[in-house]
Write a protein that holds these residues in place. Structure first.
Motif, PDB file in Angstrom:
ATOM      1  N   LEU A 188      -8.579  -5.805  -6.344  1.00 18.93           N
ATOM      2  CA  LEU A 188      -7.854  -6.210  -5.152  1.00 18.93           C
ATOM      3  C   LEU A 188      -6.394  -6.465  -5.495  1.00 18.93           C
ATOM      4  O   LEU A 188      -6.079  -6.884  -6.617  1.00 18.93           O
ATOM      5  CB  LEU A 188      -8.434  -7.503  -4.579  1.00 18.93           C
ATOM      6  CG  LEU A 188      -9.836  -7.474  -3.981  1.00 18.93           C
ATOM      7  CD1 LEU A 188     -10.295  -8.899  -3.707  1.00 18.93           C
ATOM      8  CD2 LEU A 188      -9.861  -6.657  -2.707  1.00 18.93           C
ATOM      9  N   CYS A 189      -5.497  -6.235  -4.522  1.00 15.16           N
ATOM     10  CA  CYS A 189      -4.110  -6.651  -4.706  1.00 15.16           C
ATOM     11  C   CYS A 189      -4.066  -8.177  -4.798  1.00 15.16           C
ATOM     12  O   CYS A 189      -4.746  -8.876  -4.043  1.00 15.16           O
ATOM     13  CB  CYS A 189      -3.249  -6.169  -3.551  1.00 15.16           C
ATOM     14  SG  CYS A 189      -2.936  -4.410  -3.559  1.00 15.16           S
TER      15      CYS A 189
ATOM     16  N   HIS B 151       0.827  -1.208   0.000  1.00 12.59           N
ATOM     17  CA  HIS B 151       0.000   0.000   0.000  1.00 12.59           C
ATOM     18  C   HIS B 151       0.867   1.266   0.000  1.00 12.59           C
ATOM     19  O   HIS B 151       0.451   2.304  -0.536  1.00 12.59           O
ATOM     20  CB  HIS B 151      -0.945   0.008   1.195  1.00 12.59           C
ATOM     21  CG  HIS B 151      -1.868  -1.168   1.233  1.00 12.59           C
ATOM     22  ND1 HIS B 151      -2.411  -1.731   0.092  1.00 12.59           N
ATOM     23  CD2 HIS B 151      -2.344  -1.907   2.278  1.00 12.59           C
ATOM     24  CE1 HIS B 151      -3.177  -2.748   0.419  1.00 12.59           C
ATOM     25  NE2 HIS B 151      -3.148  -2.878   1.744  1.00 12.59           N
TER      26      HIS B 151
ATOM     27  N   CYS C  28      -6.920   2.821  -8.407  1.00  9.85           N
ATOM     28  CA  CYS C  28      -8.010   2.164  -7.675  1.00  9.85           C
ATOM     29  C   CYS C  28      -7.981   2.438  -6.176  1.00  9.85           C
ATOM     30  O   CYS C  28      -8.570   1.705  -5.388  1.00  9.85           O
ATOM     31  CB  CYS C  28      -8.008   0.661  -7.951  1.00  9.85           C
ATOM     32  SG  CYS C  28      -6.477  -0.165  -7.529  1.00  9.85           S
ATOM     33  N   ARG C  29      -7.299   3.502  -5.760  1.00  8.34           N
ATOM     34  CA  ARG C  29      -7.318   3.930  -4.369  1.00  8.34           C
ATOM     35  C   ARG C  29      -7.493   5.443  -4.308  1.00  8.34           C
ATOM     36  O   ARG C  29      -7.207   6.155  -5.276  1.00  8.34           O
ATOM     37  CB  ARG C  29      -6.030   3.511  -3.636  1.00  8.34           C
ATOM     38  CG  ARG C  29      -5.994   2.027  -3.302  1.00  8.34           C
ATOM     39  CD  ARG C  29      -4.766   1.629  -2.498  1.00  8.34           C
ATOM     40  NE  ARG C  29      -4.886   0.251  -2.060  1.00  8.34           N
ATOM     41  CZ  ARG C  29      -5.371  -0.141  -0.888  1.00  8.34           C
ATOM     42  NH1 ARG C  29      -5.751   0.753   0.005  1.00  8.34           N
ATOM     43  NH2 ARG C  29      -5.471  -1.414  -0.580  1.00  8.34           N
TER      44      ARG C  29
ATOM     45  N   ARG D  10      -8.899   1.651  -0.525  1.00 11.99           N
ATOM     46  CA  ARG D  10      -9.338   1.013  -1.755  1.00 11.99           C
ATOM     47  C   ARG D  10     -10.646   1.625  -2.246  1.00 11.99           C
ATOM     48  O   ARG D  10     -11.577   1.847  -1.472  1.00 11.99           O
ATOM     49  CB  ARG D  10      -9.516  -0.481  -1.494  1.00 11.99           C
ATOM     50  CG  ARG D  10     -10.018  -1.289  -2.658  1.00 11.99           C
ATOM     51  CD  ARG D  10     -10.194  -2.744  -2.235  1.00 11.99           C
ATOM     52  NE  ARG D  10     -11.035  -3.448  -3.187  1.00 11.99           N
ATOM     53  CZ  ARG D  10     -11.993  -4.298  -2.874  1.00 11.99           C
ATOM     54  NH1 ARG D  10     -12.227  -4.559  -1.608  1.00 11.99           N
ATOM     55  NH2 ARG D  10     -12.713  -4.886  -3.791  1.00 11.99           N
TER      56      ARG D  10
ATOM     57  N   GLU E  68       1.687   1.668  -3.522  1.00  8.76           N
ATOM     58  CA  GLU E  68       0.508   2.159  -4.242  1.00  8.76           C
ATOM     59  C   GLU E  68       0.333   3.667  -4.048  1.00  8.76           C
ATOM     60  O   GLU E  68       0.051   4.397  -5.001  1.00  8.76           O
ATOM     61  CB  GLU E  68      -0.749   1.431  -3.759  1.00  8.76           C
ATOM     62  CG  GLU E  68      -0.852  -0.017  -4.203  1.00  8.76           C
ATOM     63  CD  GLU E  68      -2.108  -0.664  -3.649  1.00  8.76           C
ATOM     64  OE1 GLU E  68      -3.023  -0.925  -4.444  1.00  8.76           O
ATOM     65  OE2 GLU E  68      -2.170  -0.895  -2.431  1.00  8.76           O
TER      66      GLU E  68
ATOM     67  N   TYR F  91      -2.952  -6.299  -9.621  1.00  7.26           N
ATOM     68  CA  TYR F  91      -4.359  -6.369  -9.242  1.00  7.26           C
ATOM     69  C   TYR F  91      -5.114  -7.504  -9.913  1.00  7.26           C
ATOM     70  O   TYR F  91      -4.745  -7.986 -10.987  1.00  7.26           O
ATOM     71  CB  TYR F  91      -5.059  -5.045  -9.580  1.00  7.26           C
ATOM     72  CG  TYR F  91      -4.480  -3.856  -8.887  1.00  7.26           C
ATOM     73  CD1 TYR F  91      -4.557  -3.736  -7.491  1.00  7.26           C
ATOM     74  CD2 TYR F  91      -3.852  -2.842  -9.597  1.00  7.26           C
ATOM     75  CE1 TYR F  91      -4.012  -2.645  -6.847  1.00  7.26           C
ATOM     76  CE2 TYR F  91      -3.302  -1.746  -8.952  1.00  7.26           C
ATOM     77  CZ  TYR F  91      -3.391  -1.648  -7.568  1.00  7.26           C
ATOM     78  OH  TYR F  91      -2.860  -0.572  -6.926  1.00  7.26           O
TER      79      TYR F  91
END
Length: 261
Positions: A207-208, A163, A173-174, A200, A166, A257
């Motif tokens: 999803l990861c 994260h 997507c976050r 998220r 990310e 993802y």
């Protein structure tokens, strides 16, 4: 020598675990961040506290007083509209992490969602306040800057370091969500604080995927994995992990993802 674990009629001692750490390249002065799922390794041969203390002793035997040990003590308190009490809020991250955070001399970060317990020569570097769980001055950022090592101790699922990558890469997507709540510090004083969490986006339905992440990480230069008892221990360089994930996302926004549904 102390036997602390058994699997398939074979007993494992503290010396066996220390030797495993050396095989992974852990050395005196290292900064280690450790994720654990101990129940996957076998049957404990000692009482609960002696079993957990033996494992901690092995870590400190290898990294020495010059080293620093870090364990996640996440509570997700503000996500649940709960008070984050640095002394009393239990972690959701396993028995060893909860045991470690209660030890004399261990300090805990102020993050009311993703806190860490820390002890060692460079602990103060990791105790700065942050405005975002995975942003500037967070534990993951300091780990990357300080060339810290990340250990997965039997954990077969994903973990929160991804994260940080990310947020650093600002994935599609976050998004940032602000949380507000009460922090009770070590002196038992209450303070209202806010923090951003790069959460998220449920509308994106991604999803990861650990099955995509692992092959990326396993290609990094200092990644190692060894079998131990019933499971395994793996290690990688935090900076290399972050760089590899960020590069993968730059090349392909879906690189890590899978569709949620």
């Amino acid at each position: 020598m102390k036997y602390f674990l058994e699997h398939n009629d074979k007993k494992y001692s503290d010396k066996d675990l220390i030797d495993a750490f050396y095989q992974l390249g852990i050395k005196r002065g290292d900064i280690l961040c450790v994720h654990t799922e101990l129940f996957k390794f076998g049957i404990p041969l000692l009482s609960r506290n002696e079993f957990l203390q033996t494992i901690l002793n092995c870590f400190f035997e290898v990294i020495g007083q010059e080293g620093t040990l870090i364990m996640p003590t996440f509570t997700y308190s503000f996500c649940k509209n709960e008070v984050y009490d640095k002394i009393n809020s239990k972690t959701k991250m396993g028995a060893l992490n909860e045991y470690f955070r209660k030890q004399t001399g261990v300090k805990r970060t102020n993050d009311p969602i993703f806190s860490f317990a820390i002890k060692g020569a460079k602990e103060e570097l990791f105790l700065k306040d942050t405005t975002s769980c995975f942003g500037e001055n967070c534990v993951y950022e300091v780990l990357a800057k300080e060339n810290g090592k990340y250990i997965i101790f039997g954990l077969n699922e994903g973990h929160a370091l991804v994260h940080y990558a990310e947020e650093k890469n600002t994935t599609f997507c976050r998004y940032f969500k602000n949380f507000k709540g009460i922090l009770i510090n070590e002196k038992r004083k209450e303070k209202t604080i806010t923090i951003d969490y790069y959460v998220r986006d449920l509308q994106q339905s991604y999803l990861c995927d650990i099955n995509k992440i692992n092959p990326i990480i396993q290609e990094t230069q200092n990644y190692k994995k060894i079998n131990f008892a019933k499971n395994f221990i793996e290690i990688y360089n935090t900076r290399e992990y972050v760089q590899a994930i960020c590069q993968a996302l730059t090349n392909d926004k879906l690189a890590i993802y899978k569709k949620d549904r």
